[in-house]
Write an enzyme that holds these catalytic residues in place. Structure first.
Site, mmCIF file in Angstrom:
data_model
loop_
_atom_site.group_PDB
_atom_site.id
_atom_site.type_symbol
_atom_site.label_atom_id
_atom_site.label_comp_id
_atom_site.label_asym_id
_atom_site.label_seq_id
_atom_site.Cartn_x
_atom_site.Cartn_y
_atom_site.Cartn_z
ATOM 1 N N GLY A 204 18.687 5.919 6.745
ATOM 2 C CA GLY A 204 17.410 5.666 6.058
ATOM 3 C C GLY A 204 17.001 6.881 5.235
ATOM 4 O O GLY A 204 16.616 6.760 4.062
ATOM 5 N N HIS A 205 17.098 8.069 5.830
ATOM 6 C CA HIS A 205 16.763 9.297 5.084
ATOM 7 C C HIS A 205 17.695 9.449 3.875
ATOM 8 O O HIS A 205 17.267 9.809 2.786
ATOM 9 C CB HIS A 205 16.956 10.532 5.966
ATOM 10 C CG HIS A 205 15.992 10.656 7.108
ATOM 11 N ND1 HIS A 205 16.379 10.542 8.415
ATOM 12 C CD2 HIS A 205 14.666 10.909 7.132
ATOM 13 C CE1 HIS A 205 15.324 10.725 9.211
ATOM 14 N NE2 HIS A 205 14.272 10.935 8.460
ATOM 15 N N GLN B 252 1.220 6.392 7.127
ATOM 16 C CA GLN B 252 1.460 7.741 6.606
ATOM 17 C C GLN B 252 1.533 7.720 5.082
ATOM 18 O O GLN B 252 0.919 8.548 4.397
ATOM 19 C CB GLN B 252 2.766 8.285 7.199
ATOM 20 C CG GLN B 252 3.339 9.501 6.494
ATOM 21 C CD GLN B 252 4.515 10.106 7.215
ATOM 22 O OE1 GLN B 252 4.345 10.731 8.262
ATOM 23 N NE2 GLN B 252 5.721 9.956 6.694
ATOM 24 N N ARG C 57 13.611 8.611 16.557
ATOM 25 C CA ARG C 57 13.203 8.414 17.954
ATOM 26 C C ARG C 57 13.997 7.293 18.632
ATOM 27 O O ARG C 57 13.898 7.140 19.854
ATOM 28 C CB ARG C 57 11.700 8.160 18.045
ATOM 29 C CG ARG C 57 10.891 9.435 17.741
ATOM 30 C CD ARG C 57 9.427 9.291 18.066
ATOM 31 N NE ARG C 57 8.733 10.568 18.053
ATOM 32 C CZ ARG C 57 7.988 11.015 17.037
ATOM 33 N NH1 ARG C 57 7.844 10.302 15.942
ATOM 34 N NH2 ARG C 57 7.390 12.200 17.116
#
Ligand code: PAF
Length: 285
Positions: A36-37, A155, A189
């Protein structure tokens, strides 16, 4: 690829790119990078001449009982992935470099209202920590573009509001959540999950998506009842739900019963063992 941990060196490199009139994109991360990053980095490469990735596990956004110490730090692997993705610069400051004044006494950035609902209600101070560090990174890198994942929907909204309120000349780009083949949103996580919990984890996305399809196809608008049902489904699947809620996507306000004009988002946070998982799906009528 340039590896830099000092602010002075970072500023010198940024200044030389600016002088050469190169466009800069920033991808802020806390490391332990997954696909994803890397997809954010790949997108950044398409919109700028130079891509900076920051890796900083920001203590200001962790509560006293949260996983700051345990948060996975995998710098060698991260750097190898970023090098392969053709990142120009990786910025890995120390805590002392980012917080020269003791953290409790240093200036903070607060985005009122949005910061204390949903994840902010369960994690007091979390979004002040996020807004503060992202603002500092923006000041240091002075990017033209900044790329964030939409998994952290609240966020992203808070950062958008901060950029608008503080007149920061930065184009924010949200990128769709990157998922495992079984639907689980990628997250650092996820590595806290046991093998058994990992098998249950995709239920979070399935329940969100089921609710999304139900709202789209039935026109039902009794949100509280539907949220309660989804919460019960999460509990029955082995999660400890924090919240599951339907909101207006632009503001996170509660939608009215008849509201079809605005885009909605269903957001959820739930514990599965030691992992607090978050996810969201959008609804465009
Ligand atoms: O989403 C994250 O990884 C962090 O909250 C961020 C934006 C890098 C700030 O520390």
């Amino acid at each position: 690829m340039n590896l830099i941990s000092s602010i002075t060196e970072l500023r010198a490199q940024i200044a030389s790119w600016r002088q050469a009139k190169q466009r800069i994109a920033l991808v802020p991360t806390m490391g332990n990078l997954h696909d994803g990053h890397i997809s954010l980095v790949q997108h950044a490469l398409t919109v700028a001449d130079r891509v900076v990735v920051s890796i900083f596990v920001n203590p200001l956004q962790f509560g006293p009982t949260e996983d700051y110490q345990a948060y996975p730090r995998t710098l060698t692997e991260d750097n190898a992935k970023l090098q392969a993705a053709k990142t120009d610069l990786v910025f890995t400051p120390t805590v002392a470099e980012m917080y020269p004044t003791p953290m409790e006494q240093s200036t903070r950035v607060e985005v009122p209202n949005l910061n204390n609902i949903l994840c902010g209600a369960s994690r007091p101070g979390h979004f002040i920590g996020v807004a503060t560090i992202v603002n500092k990174l923006f000041n240091l890198v002075q990017p033209d573009k900044a790329v964030f994942g939409e998994k952290d929907f609240q966020q992203l909204l808070i950062i958008k509001r901060m950029v608008a309120d503080l007149n920061l000349p930065i184009d924010l780009i949200g990128q769709p959540t990157y998922r495992e083949p079984d639907g689980l949103a990628m997250s650092s996580r996820n590595r806290y999950l046991t093998t058994e919990q990992r098998q249950l984890a995709p239920r979070l996305f399935q329940i969100l998506d089921q609710l999304r399809r139900y709202l789209l196809t039935t026109g039902q608008r009794n949100f509280t009842e539907l949220e309660d049902h989804a919460k019960a489904q999460l509990t029955a699947s082995g999660f400890k739900p924090d919240y599951i809620t339907v909101r207006v996507a632009d503001t996170l306000a509660l939608p009215t019963d008849h509201d079809n004009a605005q885009e909605l988002v269903i957001l959820a946070a739930a514990w599965l063992g030691k992992a607090r998982l978050i996810d969201n799906v959008r609804i465009r009528f």
